[in-house]
Scaffold this motif. Structure first.
Motif, short mmCIF file in Angstrom:
data_model
loop_
_atom_site.label_atom_id
_atom_site.label_comp_id
_atom_site.label_asym_id
_atom_site.label_seq_id
_atom_site.Cartn_x
_atom_site.Cartn_y
_atom_site.Cartn_z
N THR A 19 0.99 -1.10 -0.03
CA THR A 19 0.02 0.09 -0.06
C THR A 19 0.93 1.29 0.16
OG1 THR A 19 -1.93 -0.95 1.27
CG2 THR A 19 -1.72 1.22 1.28
N LEU A 20 0.62 2.09 -1.01
CA LEU A 20 1.60 3.28 -1.08
C LEU A 20 0.69 4.45 -0.43
CD1 LEU A 20 3.07 2.69 -4.58
CD2 LEU A 20 3.97 2.07 -2.29
N VAL A 21 1.32 5.19 0.24
CA VAL A 21 0.62 6.56 0.54
C VAL A 21 1.27 7.66 -0.16
CG1 VAL A 21 -0.18 7.97 2.89
CG2 VAL A 21 0.41 5.50 2.88
N LEU A 22 0.52 8.37 -0.81
CA LEU A 22 1.03 9.42 -1.99
C LEU A 22 0.25 10.53 -1.96
CD1 LEU A 22 1.42 7.09 -5.01
CD2 LEU A 22 3.12 7.31 -3.29
N TYR A 23 0.80 11.82 -2.43
CA TYR A 23 0.14 12.84 -2.50
C TYR A 23 -0.70 12.65 -3.67
CZ TYR A 23 3.39 15.53 0.29
OH TYR A 23 4.46 15.95 1.53
N THR A 24 -2.08 13.47 -3.14
CA THR A 24 -3.07 13.30 -4.14
C THR A 24 -2.90 13.82 -5.54
OG1 THR A 24 -4.78 13.59 -2.42
CG2 THR A 24 -5.66 14.31 -4.56
N GLY A 25 -3.22 13.18 -6.45
CA GLY A 25 -3.05 13.70 -8.11
C GLY A 25 -3.56 12.64 -9.03
N LYS A 26 -3.60 13.30 -10.40
CA LYS A 26 -4.05 12.14 -11.36
C LYS A 26 -3.20 11.26 -11.81
CE LYS A 26 -7.30 15.78 -13.26
NZ LYS A 26 -7.49 16.53 -14.45
N LYS A 27 -1.87 11.50 -11.46
CA LYS A 27 -0.68 10.70 -11.84
C LYS A 27 0.13 10.57 -10.84
CE LYS A 27 -1.08 10.63 -16.93
NZ LYS A 27 -0.14 10.71 -18.47
N TYR A 28 1.14 9.63 -10.51
CA TYR A 28 1.60 9.36 -9.29
C TYR A 28 3.22 9.24 -10.20
CZ TYR A 28 -2.52 9.13 -6.81
OH TYR A 28 -3.56 9.10 -6.40
N ALA A 29 4.34 10.22 -9.75
CA ALA A 29 5.86 9.97 -10.38
C ALA A 29 6.14 8.68 -10.20
CB ALA A 29 6.56 11.02 -9.85
N ILE A 30 6.17 7.98 -8.81
CA ILE A 30 6.63 6.57 -8.55
C ILE A 30 6.17 5.63 -9.29
CG2 ILE A 30 4.88 6.45 -6.74
CD1 ILE A 30 8.58 5.23 -6.52
N VAL A 31 4.58 5.78 -9.58
CA VAL A 31 3.92 4.81 -10.63
C VAL A 31 4.59 4.99 -11.83
CG1 VAL A 31 1.90 4.30 -11.53
CG2 VAL A 31 1.88 4.77 -9.15
N GLU A 32 4.54 6.22 -12.60
CA GLU A 32 4.93 6.46 -13.89
C GLU A 32 6.48 6.18 -14.34
OE1 GLU A 32 2.40 7.11 -16.31
OE2 GLU A 32 0.99 6.97 -14.59
N GLU A 33 7.14 6.42 -13.38
CA GLU A 33 8.90 6.58 -13.52
C GLU A 33 9.32 5.03 -13.01
OE1 GLU A 33 10.38 10.20 -12.63
OE2 GLU A 33 8.58 11.07 -13.03
N VAL A 34 8.77 4.46 -12.11
CA VAL A 34 9.34 3.55 -11.47
C VAL A 34 8.65 2.31 -11.51
CG1 VAL A 34 10.22 2.38 -9.27
CG2 VAL A 34 10.70 4.98 -9.58
N LEU A 35 7.53 1.97 -11.26
CA LEU A 35 6.58 0.91 -11.11
C LEU A 35 6.18 0.39 -12.49
CD1 LEU A 35 4.33 1.28 -7.78
CD2 LEU A 35 6.83 0.42 -8.23
N LYS A 36 5.44 1.47 -13.27
CA LYS A 36 4.97 1.11 -14.63
C LYS A 36 6.43 0.35 -15.33
CE LYS A 36 0.71 3.54 -15.43
NZ LYS A 36 -0.02 4.47 -16.34
N PRO A 37 7.52 1.12 -15.64
CA PRO A 37 8.59 0.49 -16.41
C PRO A 37 8.94 -0.58 -15.94
CG PRO A 37 8.88 3.18 -15.78
CD PRO A 37 7.82 2.34 -15.18
N ALA A 38 8.76 -1.17 -14.59
CA ALA A 38 9.31 -2.39 -14.20
C ALA A 38 8.05 -3.49 -14.34
CB ALA A 38 9.61 -2.27 -12.54
N GLY A 39 6.94 -3.09 -14.87
CA GLY A 39 5.81 -4.07 -14.98
C GLY A 39 5.30 -4.38 -13.72
N VAL A 40 5.16 -3.55 -12.66
CA VAL A 40 4.81 -3.78 -11.43
C VAL A 40 3.12 -3.01 -11.43
CG1 VAL A 40 4.63 -3.33 -8.73
CG2 VAL A 40 6.78 -3.97 -10.06
N SER A 41 2.34 -3.92 -10.99
CA SER A 41 0.99 -3.35 -11.18
C SER A 41 0.19 -3.61 -9.93
CB SER A 41 0.13 -3.49 -12.38
OG SER A 41 0.12 -5.04 -12.40
N ASP A 42 0.47 -4.63 -9.17
CA ASP A 42 -0.42 -4.88 -7.92
C ASP A 42 -0.17 -4.35 -6.72
OD1 ASP A 42 2.13 -6.28 -8.34
OD2 ASP A 42 1.20 -8.17 -7.12
#
Length: 310
Positions: free
Chosen positions: A193-216
């Motif tokens: 569970t990630l606690v992130l600043y409210t937003g439409k997109k999250y940098a940790i998701v776009e720049e770290v998790l998505k490129p590594a194929g992490v989605s769950d």
């Protein structure tokens, strides 16, 4: 009678001021036959003669003088409107509307704005938090003058000025299963569970998790830094937060900050400048934000917080 237009009043004024249709055509930058045709058309619509020949000069009739009176009032009103708009533009020129792409920036932005007011006492600086989620679109709609972003958009053609970079950490309670890791790689976030600043997109998701194929993973969006930290302290998830933002947290003994990835997850902040923004204000903003960046760079957040070091 059909509607009289500004173009009609312009014609009557030109005839009155020049005394002939030929001279009026020169004033209006059209041919003399064109002026004659316009006058004939206006006369038909009015239903009364507008000009007459007197002593070799074309003069206005009573109906023509009535139109001329309106033309003068309209001209004066347009000139007054232009002056008022110029005055408004001058006041707006002493205004700077700023937004950022991340709520973390609002922790240091007030200090930057205070320094800018020392540079320009007449300057009114407005922070527009509503543009946080869509800074480029807000620039395009002329709702802000400068956006401070960490994710530049190549599809928009604005001036971009590099500011500084800051490193984000994974912050969690010391009892978290990942707290003793020397670093957290993308695959470690799976199932977390990630606690992130409210937003439409999250940098940790776009720049770290998505490129590594992490989605769950699960996201808890929060706007306030203190709330993000308390959720992490309470064991409700992993907070992703800039190291310098932890400086305001009094009790860090229960918290652990672990580096993300082998080289860390750093975001580069950039000032995106709208086309009408006064260069002097931009120069002042950039100078003071970079000073913030230098102050942030003096702290060694890893020594203080990684693996629970206090």
């Amino acid at each position: 009678m059909q509607k009289i237009t500004l173009r009609d009043l312009e014609l009557v004024s030109a005839i009155a001021e020049t005394g002939s249709l030929t001279n009026a055509s020169r004033r209006l930058h059209v041919t003399q036959p064109a002026v004659s045709q316009r006058l004939a058309n206006l006369t038909d619509r009015v239903g009364l003669p507008l000009v007459e020949r007197r002593d070799g000069r074309t003069t206005l009739t009573e109906a023509g003088e009535r139109l001329l009176s309106s033309a003068e009032r309209v001209s004066n009103e347009l000139a007054r409107a232009a002056r008022d708009i110029d005055a408004l533009a001058a006041r707006e020129y002493k205004q700077l509307r700023i937004s950022t792409q991340c709520y973390t920036c609002y922790r240091w932005l007030p200090f930057v704005l205070a320094a800018m007011r020392d540079d320009f006492p007449e300057l009114t600086v407005d922070v527009v938090p509503e543009a946080t989620d869509a800074p480029y679109e807000s620039l395009a709609r002329d709702e802000i003058d400068v956006a401070i972003v960490a994710s530049p958009r190549p599809d928009y053609d604005y001036e971009e000025i590099p500011l500084f970079g800051d490193e984000f950490y994974a912050v969690m309670h010391r009892s978290h299963p990942l707290a003793n890791n020397p670093r957290i790689d993308p695959e470690h976030f799976a199932g977390q569970t990630l606690v992130l600043y409210t937003g439409k997109k999250y940098a940790i998701v776009e720049e770290v998790l998505k490129p590594a194929g992490v989605s769950d993973y699960r996201v808890i969006p929060v706007r306030i830094t203190e709330a993000i930290i308390e959720l992490a302290r309470g064991g409700h998830g992993i907070a992703i937060i800039a190291g310098w933002a932890l400086d305001d947290i009094d009790n860090t003994g229960e918290l652990v900050a672990v580096r993300i990835g082998r080289t860390g997850f750093t975001r580069q902040w950039t000032a995106v400048v709208g086309p009408r923004t006064k260069p002097e204000y931009v120069k002042s903003l950039v100078r003071h934000v970079r000073q913030v960046g230098r102050e942030i760079g003096k702290h060694d957040w890893r020594k203080r917080l990684e693996r629970g070091a206090a």
